[in-house]
Design an enzyme around this catalytic site. Structure first.
Site, PDB file in Angstrom:
ATOM      1  N   TYR A  20      -2.216  -1.223  10.410  1.00  0.00           N
ATOM      2  CA  TYR A  20      -2.009  -1.447   8.879  1.00  0.00           C
ATOM      3  C   TYR A  20      -0.676  -0.704   8.507  1.00  0.00           C
ATOM      4  CZ  TYR A  20      -3.852  -1.047   3.989  1.00  0.00           C
ATOM      5  OH  TYR A  20      -4.200  -1.274   2.730  1.00  0.00           O
ATOM      6  N   SER A  50       0.887  -1.183   0.182  1.00  0.00           N
ATOM      7  CA  SER A  50      -0.003  -0.023   0.038  1.00  0.00           C
ATOM      8  C   SER A  50       0.864   1.369  -0.028  1.00  0.00           C
ATOM      9  CB  SER A  50      -0.730  -0.027   1.038  1.00  0.00           C
ATOM     10  OG  SER A  50      -1.642   1.236   1.492  1.00  0.00           O
TER      11      SER A  50
HETATM   12  N1  NAD Z   1      -8.670  -0.399  -1.526  1.00  0.00           N
HETATM   13  C1  NAD Z   1      -7.827   0.182  -1.550  1.00  0.00           C
HETATM   14  O1  NAD Z   1      -7.662   1.612  -1.302  1.00  0.00           O
HETATM   15  C2  NAD Z   1      -6.321  -0.371  -0.978  1.00  0.00           C
HETATM   16  C3  NAD Z   1      -5.306   0.538  -0.850  1.00  0.00           C
HETATM   17  C4  NAD Z   1      -4.025  -0.145  -0.812  1.00  0.00           C
HETATM   18  C5  NAD Z   1      -3.780  -1.393  -0.367  1.00  0.00           C
HETATM   19  N2  NAD Z   1      -4.838  -2.204  -0.586  1.00  0.00           N
HETATM   20  C6  NAD Z   1      -4.510  -3.671  -0.397  1.00  0.00           C
HETATM   21  O2  NAD Z   1      -4.985  -4.253  -1.332  1.00  0.00           O
HETATM   22  C7  NAD Z   1      -5.212  -5.597  -0.740  1.00  0.00           C
HETATM   23  C8  NAD Z   1      -6.895  -6.045  -1.192  1.00  0.00           C
HETATM   24  O3  NAD Z   1      -7.589  -5.050  -0.734  1.00  0.00           O
HETATM   25  P1  NAD Z   1      -9.237  -4.755  -1.332  1.00  0.00           P
HETATM   26  O4  NAD Z   1      -9.096  -3.048  -1.161  1.00  0.00           O
HETATM   27  O5  NAD Z   1      -9.367  -5.493  -2.627  1.00  0.00           O
HETATM   28  O6  NAD Z   1     -10.052  -5.368  -0.205  1.00  0.00           O
HETATM   29  P2  NAD Z   1     -11.372  -6.082  -0.014  1.00  0.00           P
HETATM   30  O7  NAD Z   1     -12.053  -6.047   1.141  1.00  0.00           O
HETATM   31  O8  NAD Z   1     -12.180  -5.837  -1.227  1.00  0.00           O
HETATM   32  O9  NAD Z   1     -10.656  -7.460  -0.250  1.00  0.00           O
HETATM   33  C9  NAD Z   1     -10.014  -8.053   0.427  1.00  0.00           C
HETATM   34  C10 NAD Z   1      -9.818  -9.605   0.459  1.00  0.00           C
HETATM   35  O10 NAD Z   1      -9.087 -10.468   1.703  1.00  0.00           O
HETATM   36  C11 NAD Z   1      -9.850 -11.569   1.929  1.00  0.00           C
HETATM   37  N3  NAD Z   1      -9.372 -11.825   3.433  1.00  0.00           N
HETATM   38  C12 NAD Z   1      -9.513 -10.715   4.167  1.00  0.00           C
HETATM   39  N4  NAD Z   1      -9.252 -11.644   5.511  1.00  0.00           N
HETATM   40  C13 NAD Z   1      -8.942 -12.850   5.064  1.00  0.00           C
HETATM   41  C14 NAD Z   1      -8.454 -13.916   5.654  1.00  0.00           C
HETATM   42  N5  NAD Z   1      -8.247 -14.032   7.125  1.00  0.00           N
HETATM   43  N6  NAD Z   1      -8.135 -15.183   5.276  1.00  0.00           N
HETATM   44  C15 NAD Z   1      -8.528 -15.284   3.800  1.00  0.00           C
HETATM   45  N7  NAD Z   1      -8.872 -14.136   3.165  1.00  0.00           N
HETATM   46  C16 NAD Z   1      -9.188 -12.921   3.730  1.00  0.00           C
HETATM   47  C17 NAD Z   1     -11.214 -11.046   2.000  1.00  0.00           C
HETATM   48  O11 NAD Z   1     -12.192 -12.135   1.997  1.00  0.00           O
HETATM   49  C18 NAD Z   1     -11.227 -10.278   0.502  1.00  0.00           C
HETATM   50  O12 NAD Z   1     -11.411 -11.350  -0.495  1.00  0.00           O
HETATM   51  C19 NAD Z   1      -5.197  -5.444   0.397  1.00  0.00           C
HETATM   52  O13 NAD Z   1      -3.886  -6.000   1.033  1.00  0.00           O
HETATM   53  C20 NAD Z   1      -5.146  -4.091   0.912  1.00  0.00           C
HETATM   54  O14 NAD Z   1      -4.636  -3.712   2.080  1.00  0.00           O
HETATM   55  C21 NAD Z   1      -6.094  -1.683  -1.111  1.00  0.00           C
END
Ligand code: NAD
Length: 262
Positions: free
Chosen positions: A157, A144
């Site tokens: 985080y 991130s």
């Molecule tokens: N959305 C943003 O703005 C953003 C920005 C920077 C980084 N990220 C990173 O991108 C990645 C994906 O995030 P996203 O935004 O798609 O979120 P999201 O919540 O849409 O998806 C996260 C996924 O992780 C899975 N997950 C969570 N806990 C779990 C567990 N204990 N076991 C198995 N699976 C698990 C969830 O079921 C989900 O499918 C993450 O690592 C997040 O930190 C997101």
């Protein structure tokens, strides 16, 4: 474009959001894909079947709670059994909780470190020997902007994502002569369910709707004033797994609309 034909990808947390977009982009590039999540088998298998039908690749779905070390450690073997050894590993699953340090719940700290950091250690530890044997491997860790810079109220985080950037650099060095690359993608605000609570909080603060909440979030940090579509992260993941990126290892690549240029 079939630059990943003949490869097998394991993408954690891939039933929604950025993970699903990465799975879709990789399948579109020809990779067979093992999807993973905590959704019931029926839903996960349905998503996997749709992906296979759309892109003409092989897919599977694994259900595992990677907050548990043993389940994270077992994913690579389970993927190998379900489809093939995953020579492309994308650690994407992640969770978030925001609160000031003095009231940050201990259980949220533990869960965020377990899912966002420790699980990546366990999957990489399991994948590297097989990648070494084959003389090929691509690991992409979804960190991130918060792996590079800080914001308030994100203690766990920040610790996990900064830790993931450091961990990835270390594994990149350990595998640099083995045909393996290890890189992080560092997204800014991306349009997924993960950030909805933060959008809601901003919307409530200004007494506006979702669009107002999004505007507030972007105005503060993301100069292009646009929520990233998850597919843009998928495109970069495919690039890092493809032949053009063979010489890139140990980087933490911002995809952030200018956030970290400030
Ligand atoms: N959305 C943003 O703005 C953003 C920005 C920077 C980084 N990220 C990173 O991108 C990645 C994906 O995030 P996203 O935004 O798609 O979120 P999201 O919540 O849409 O998806 C996260 C996924 O992780 C899975 N997950 C969570 N806990 C779990 C567990 N204990 N076991 C198995 N699976 C698990 C969830 O079921 C989900 O499918 C993450 O690592 C997040 O930190 C997101």
């Amino acid at each position: 474009m079939s630059i990943l034909r003949g490869r097998t990808a394991l993408v954690t947390g891939s039933t929604q959001g950025i993970g699903l977009a990465i799975a879709q982009t990789m399948a579109a590039a020809g990779a067979d894909v093992v999807l993973h999540g905590i959704d019931p088998d029926e839903r996960g298998r349905g998503i996997a079947a749709e992906l296979a039908a759309t892109h003409g690749v092989r897919t599977a779905y694994l259900r595992a709670d990677i907050a548990r070390a043993a389940e994270a450690a077992g994913l690579v073997a389970a993927a190998t059994q379900a489809l093939a050894f995953p020579d492309l590993l994308v650690n994407n699953a992640g969770i978030q909780h925001t609160a000031p340090i003095e009231s940050f719940p201990d259980d949220k700290w533990d869960a965020i470190v377990a899912v966002n950091l420790s699980a990546c250690f366990h999957t990489m530890k399991a994948a590297v020997p097989g990648m070494r044997e084959r003389g090929f491997g691509r690991i992409v860790n979804i960190a991130s902007v918060h792996g590079l810079v800080a914001s308030v109220n994100k203690a766990a985080y920040l610790a996990a994502k900064h830790g993931l950037v450091g961990l990835s650099k270390g594994v990149a060095l350990e595998t640099a002569t083995d045909g393996i690359t290890v890189n992080c993608i560092c997204p800014g605000w991306t349009d997924t369910p993960l950030i909805q609570p933060q959008i809601d909080a901003r919307a409530a603060a200004v007494g506006g709707d979702r669009a107002a909440g999004v505007r507030e979030l972007l105005r503060e940090k993301q100069p292009n004033l646009t929520l990233l579509p998850p597919a843009r992260i998928g495109d970069v993941a495919v690039f890092l797994c493809g032949p053009a990126a063979a010489g890139i290892t140990g980087i933490a690549l911002p995809v952030d609309g200018g956030w970290t240029a400030q």
